[in-house]
Motif scaffolding. Sequence first.
Motif, PDB file in Angstrom:
ATOM      1  N   PRO A 232      -9.284 -14.472   1.320  1.00  0.00           N
ATOM      2  CA  PRO A 232     -10.383 -14.938   0.466  1.00  0.00           C
ATOM      3  C   PRO A 232     -11.038 -13.775  -0.284  1.00  0.00           C
ATOM      4  O   PRO A 232     -10.907 -12.615   0.121  1.00  0.00           O
ATOM      5  CB  PRO A 232     -11.349 -15.573   1.464  1.00  0.00           C
ATOM      6  N   GLU A 233     -11.737 -14.095  -1.352  1.00  0.00           N
ATOM      7  CA  GLU A 233     -12.495 -13.106  -2.117  1.00  0.00           C
ATOM      8  C   GLU A 233     -13.952 -13.527  -2.143  1.00  0.00           C
ATOM      9  O   GLU A 233     -14.269 -14.715  -2.162  1.00  0.00           O
ATOM     10  CB  GLU A 233     -11.987 -13.025  -3.560  1.00  0.00           C
ATOM     11  N   VAL A 234     -14.848 -12.543  -2.153  1.00  0.00           N
ATOM     12  CA  VAL A 234     -16.280 -12.820  -2.239  1.00  0.00           C
ATOM     13  C   VAL A 234     -16.696 -12.686  -3.702  1.00  0.00           C
ATOM     14  O   VAL A 234     -16.597 -11.604  -4.295  1.00  0.00           O
ATOM     15  CB  VAL A 234     -17.097 -11.856  -1.359  1.00  0.00           C
ATOM     16  N   ILE A 235     -17.152 -13.780  -4.289  1.00  0.00           N
ATOM     17  CA  ILE A 235     -17.586 -13.797  -5.676  1.00  0.00           C
ATOM     18  C   ILE A 235     -18.942 -14.487  -5.733  1.00  0.00           C
ATOM     19  O   ILE A 235     -19.062 -15.661  -5.349  1.00  0.00           O
ATOM     20  CB  ILE A 235     -16.568 -14.545  -6.588  1.00  0.00           C
ATOM     21  N   GLY A 236     -19.947 -13.743  -6.196  1.00  0.00           N
ATOM     22  CA  GLY A 236     -21.291 -14.323  -6.299  1.00  0.00           C
ATOM     23  C   GLY A 236     -21.852 -14.768  -4.970  1.00  0.00           C
ATOM     24  O   GLY A 236     -22.595 -15.760  -4.899  1.00  0.00           O
ATOM     25  N   GLY A 237     -21.486 -14.068  -3.891  1.00  0.00           N
ATOM     26  CA  GLY A 237     -22.013 -14.388  -2.573  1.00  0.00           C
ATOM     27  C   GLY A 237     -21.265 -15.494  -1.850  1.00  0.00           C
ATOM     28  O   GLY A 237     -21.574 -15.814  -0.702  1.00  0.00           O
ATOM     29  N   GLU A 238     -20.255 -16.107  -2.518  1.00  0.00           N
ATOM     30  CA  GLU A 238     -19.443 -17.166  -1.898  1.00  0.00           C
ATOM     31  C   GLU A 238     -18.021 -16.664  -1.668  1.00  0.00           C
ATOM     32  O   GLU A 238     -17.522 -15.837  -2.434  1.00  0.00           O
ATOM     33  CB  GLU A 238     -19.389 -18.404  -2.814  1.00  0.00           C
ATOM     34  N   LYS A 239     -17.371 -17.196  -0.627  1.00  0.00           N
ATOM     35  CA  LYS A 239     -15.978 -16.850  -0.350  1.00  0.00           C
ATOM     36  C   LYS A 239     -15.057 -17.911  -0.941  1.00  0.00           C
ATOM     37  O   LYS A 239     -15.263 -19.109  -0.707  1.00  0.00           O
ATOM     38  CB  LYS A 239     -15.732 -16.744   1.162  1.00  0.00           C
ATOM     39  N   TYR A 240     -14.053 -17.450  -1.688  1.00  0.00           N
ATOM     40  CA  TYR A 240     -13.108 -18.359  -2.326  1.00  0.00           C
ATOM     41  C   TYR A 240     -11.669 -17.936  -2.010  1.00  0.00           C
ATOM     42  O   TYR A 240     -11.364 -16.747  -1.897  1.00  0.00           O
ATOM     43  CB  TYR A 240     -13.277 -18.342  -3.856  1.00  0.00           C
ATOM     44  N   TYR A 241     -10.809 -18.939  -1.897  1.00  0.00           N
ATOM     45  CA  TYR A 241      -9.364 -18.709  -1.857  1.00  0.00           C
ATOM     46  C   TYR A 241      -8.789 -19.109  -3.211  1.00  0.00           C
ATOM     47  O   TYR A 241      -9.022 -20.230  -3.682  1.00  0.00           O
ATOM     48  CB  TYR A 241      -8.692 -19.568  -0.767  1.00  0.00           C
ATOM     49  N   ARG A 242      -8.050 -18.211  -3.857  1.00  0.00           N
ATOM     50  CA  ARG A 242      -7.378 -18.571  -5.104  1.00  0.00           C
ATOM     51  C   ARG A 242      -6.192 -19.477  -4.791  1.00  0.00           C
ATOM     52  O   ARG A 242      -5.549 -19.331  -3.757  1.00  0.00           O
ATOM     53  CB  ARG A 242      -6.899 -17.323  -5.840  1.00  0.00           C
ATOM     54  N   ILE A 243      -5.911 -20.401  -5.695  1.00  0.00           N
ATOM     55  CA  ILE A 243      -4.753 -21.267  -5.569  1.00  0.00           C
ATOM     56  C   ILE A 243      -3.914 -21.137  -6.835  1.00  0.00           C
ATOM     57  O   ILE A 243      -4.450 -21.184  -7.946  1.00  0.00           O
ATOM     58  CB  ILE A 243      -5.173 -22.737  -5.299  1.00  0.00           C
ATOM     59  N   TYR A 244      -2.614 -20.920  -6.646  1.00  0.00           N
ATOM     60  CA  TYR A 244      -1.723 -20.625  -7.764  1.00  0.00           C
ATOM     61  C   TYR A 244      -0.673 -21.724  -7.909  1.00  0.00           C
ATOM     62  O   TYR A 244      -0.235 -22.331  -6.916  1.00  0.00           O
ATOM     63  CB  TYR A 244      -1.001 -19.296  -7.537  1.00  0.00           C
ATOM     64  N   TYR A 245      -0.264 -21.929  -9.183  1.00  0.00           N
ATOM     65  CA  TYR A 245       0.834 -22.864  -9.465  1.00  0.00           C
ATOM     66  C   TYR A 245       2.019 -22.030  -9.945  1.00  0.00           C
ATOM     67  O   TYR A 245       1.977 -21.428 -11.027  1.00  0.00           O
ATOM     68  CB  TYR A 245       0.395 -23.873 -10.532  1.00  0.00           C
ATOM     69  N   LEU A 246       3.073 -21.972  -9.117  1.00  0.00           N
ATOM     70  CA  LEU A 246       4.203 -21.080  -9.373  1.00  0.00           C
ATOM     71  C   LEU A 246       5.509 -21.848  -9.515  1.00  0.00           C
ATOM     72  O   LEU A 246       5.627 -23.006  -9.108  1.00  0.00           O
ATOM     73  CB  LEU A 246       4.372 -20.071  -8.222  1.00  0.00           C
ATOM     74  N   LYS A 247       6.496 -21.156 -10.051  1.00  0.00           N
ATOM     75  CA  LYS A 247       7.860 -21.684 -10.042  1.00  0.00           C
ATOM     76  C   LYS A 247       8.371 -21.665  -8.601  1.00  0.00           C
ATOM     77  O   LYS A 247       8.138 -20.696  -7.874  1.00  0.00           O
ATOM     78  CB  LYS A 247       8.766 -20.833 -10.942  1.00  0.00           C
ATOM     79  N   LYS A 248       9.056 -22.710  -8.209  1.00  0.00           N
ATOM     80  CA  LYS A 248       9.521 -22.792  -6.831  1.00  0.00           C
ATOM     81  C   LYS A 248      10.644 -21.799  -6.549  1.00  0.00           C
ATOM     82  O   LYS A 248      10.742 -21.232  -5.458  1.00  0.00           O
ATOM     83  CB  LYS A 248       9.983 -24.219  -6.520  1.00  0.00           C
ATOM     84  N   ARG A 249      11.507 -21.579  -7.539  1.00  0.00           N
ATOM     85  CA  ARG A 249      12.632 -20.659  -7.345  1.00  0.00           C
ATOM     86  C   ARG A 249      12.187 -19.223  -7.600  1.00  0.00           C
ATOM     87  O   ARG A 249      11.649 -18.919  -8.664  1.00  0.00           O
ATOM     88  CB  ARG A 249      13.780 -21.009  -8.284  1.00  0.00           C
ATOM     89  N   PRO A 250      12.369 -18.320  -6.626  1.00  0.00           N
ATOM     90  CA  PRO A 250      11.976 -16.925  -6.847  1.00  0.00           C
ATOM     91  C   PRO A 250      12.907 -16.213  -7.820  1.00  0.00           C
ATOM     92  O   PRO A 250      14.099 -16.511  -7.883  1.00  0.00           O
ATOM     93  CB  PRO A 250      12.071 -16.316  -5.448  1.00  0.00           C
ATOM     94  N   GLU A 251      12.350 -15.261  -8.559  1.00  0.00           N
ATOM     95  CA  GLU A 251      13.158 -14.460  -9.473  1.00  0.00           C
ATOM     96  C   GLU A 251      13.906 -13.362  -8.707  1.00  0.00           C
ATOM     97  O   GLU A 251      15.013 -12.969  -9.075  1.00  0.00           O
ATOM     98  CB  GLU A 251      12.254 -13.805 -10.537  1.00  0.00           C
ATOM     99  N   MET A 252      13.289 -12.881  -7.630  1.00  0.00           N
ATOM    100  CA  MET A 252      13.892 -11.835  -6.804  1.00  0.00           C
ATOM    101  C   MET A 252      13.306 -11.948  -5.406  1.00  0.00           C
ATOM    102  O   MET A 252      12.168 -12.401  -5.242  1.00  0.00           O
ATOM    103  CB  MET A 252      13.618 -10.448  -7.405  1.00  0.00           C
TER     104      MET A 252
END
Length: 843
Positions: A232-252
């Motif tokens: 998690p990251e602390v931003i403005g006094g709150e803790k957040y988890y970033r959520i990402y939308y990625l390609k399922k197949r890895p490049e490497m």
Amino acid sequence: MRWKKVRGAVVALAIALALWYLYPTLKFYTLSEEARSRMSPEELARLSERAVRLGLDLKGGMYLVLEVDLSKLRPEERKDAVDRAMQIITNRVDQFGVAEPVVRKQGKDRIIVELPGLKDIDRAMKLIGQTAQLEFRLLKPKDERDLVLGEMDEVLAEKGPKPKEKVEELFREAPEDTFLLSHPFTGLMYRLGEEDLGVRVEDVPKVKELLSKPEVQKVIPPDGEFLWAAKPEVIGGEKYYRIYYLKKRPEMTGAMIKDARPDVGSGYDPSVAGRPIVRFSTTKDGVRLFARITGANIGRRLAIVLDRKVFSAPVIRTRIPRGEGQITGLDSIQEAKDLAIVLRTGALPAPVKIINKQVVGPSLGADSIRKGVKAVLIGFVLVVIFMVAYYRLCGLIADLALILNLIFLVAALAGLHGTLTLPGIAGIILTIGMSVDANVLIFERIREELRQGRTALRAVSNGYSQALRTILDANLTTLITAVVLYQFGTGPIRGFATTLSLGIIFSMFTAVVVTRVILDALVGGEVAGLSIGESLIRNPRVDFVKVMRYAFLGSSSAIAAGLLFFVFQGPVYGIDFSGGTQMEVHFREPVSVGEIRQALSEVPFEGAKLDLSDSEIKQIDKSDIFLIRFANTWGEPLTKAVRERIREVFDGKLGGDWLRQEVDVGPKIGTEMRGKAVKAVLFSLLGMLIYIAWRFEFRFGVAAIVALFHDVLFTAGLLTILRQEFDMPVLAALLTIVGYSLNDTIVVFDRIREKLRAMRRASFSEIVNLGINETLARTLMTSFTTLMVVLVLLTMGGRVIHGFALALTVGVIVGTYSSIFIASPVLVAWRRGQEKVQVRRKG
């Protein structure tokens, strides 16, 4: 004369070999710190390899059972997956810096890891259990992500709760916010920067639950996937988890990584400068692939994903031709070092799950050694004094044999590269009491010969020849139980089985060969008398058969009471059989059970608060040491959360080595342990029945098994009434009782068999009574010496093996009783039943 010389030569050779193997152990454990510092690491390592190793329960450290999940691998990949996983874990452990680690395969899909002297539990668990599947994945464009999120909102809004109370139940933060009705998924997200989305820590479980719904998964395209940030990251006094939308197949993947090293970042980026990072370089193929990926995707973001968690997602600014990069987002240089280790050693071919864990702190190990050694010395001294007082010079010879027995035992452990555990020390203590059994048999036979007017030389010769068969039968049956225990036991219990087996073998050798050499030398000149003392029990004439029905009635009543408790109140299963987690925590300042319970009522775990206040909490002997036990279906993650909670709440009140012991037993292992316990008892009884039926007659085997069932049921029932936990050490004690009780029974049976051949005109009841009476002195003396050392173990062995010692104490008493009042009378009842059948047939 020739055989006397041969026996003498064998004894001299055995002593010389034993001292040769024992010397490295004595030298290694008596070395001063100054002497150790003068030796080179290679010299010290060679000396250590030749010495007896201390088990983790004595030395302190961690024992793990890992199960490799092969379910998702293709059949051709499963063949060597466990071997590859074991090699990778071995490489990681070697770089971790633990002295004398052990990594070995168990069965088809399990790996045993032993780390002696380990102190940083969390670091080791992460390093060993981490799959380390490193992937480089491209982020999907922002427009595609937003389109998918919009479709998720539509699906959830259609099937979402309409009544206001249901909406409030699902979204407690904003019960009146109608925006959540139309945006049930994105309404829980916040914009972090220009492109990223974040979720507050407390909302993460809700978002994960929504994301796992089948209707939501159908909306996500097959080539895309949502993954969370690693931390998690602390931003403005709150803790957040970033959520990402990625390609399922890895490049490497991480297979292209050639090297990885921890470092400290530089530059002007505050998220990198002065922060721990891992720099990596790729193989030749990786250089070409990395250059092609970065060159073709300039301006896009490339996520660095480790075990399905995103550590960073930097923008590709330019083509990277040299195949080098860095991983950021790490909290400490230690974390960077461990991540570099797992990247260098490679990813595990399949996930591993920790199904059993035992951690012993150094203070508990040192305490166990001190108490174990003290119990051994006191037990040894008591037996030595008793044997000299009761058998005079012959007792002194038996004591010499006992000393040699211990020397041979420890030397054999060193020669076999064995490990000495706390139950192993208990096995040595038990050996001290039981090893004089053969000498007692021989000496009682010699006394009988002397009372009949034989010369000392003839009495010694007849005594040994007549006792030899009984000694072999009695000790081989105990050896059968030790072998079964080794087969079905684990770690420390196998240590007990090993020392017990070696003790039995060497006690037969010292009693039959060593003492014979000494006695032959003493009486070789036809000495008129032999200093062997007088029996306290002379010519007993007790009618044991007459009290048979009273003994049966008393035993049946006692066993019935125990079984009633067993059925209606239930046994108390130890952590070995019940599963769960048990911690032994040491406080340096007074703490109450209520305070610990209050701390466990709010354990932070995966974004929520777990209430573990109903955990079993015990204070040990009014000290500052507490046992905490709780059900655990999550395994190590929950155990870690409880450890951190205790450390957080009681930080100023914990001792230096505050976690004295920690045991995690998964449900699967607990079930397996119970199955092994049943099999061990059944195989032991079956082995006994077969051996006795072969050596005697079938009816003798049945009578012996009845007596053994009596002993096990009586002891188990009493332990249930006393609310003593049933665990693997108690099982080991029950099996030892089986062997010990049978040892006594066989001595009586052997005398009955001898009398049956010599007294054909006497009634069967008279022969049984005579056999019991003639062996009564031996039975009571052996039981007394064994009981002495077992009581020492019970009172001075410490809490860790208290249950083991208690079960043995009860078992020795009950086993002695059953060999006299149960086993032989069963033979009489069998014979009377046969006679009645014959009368009916004739009539």
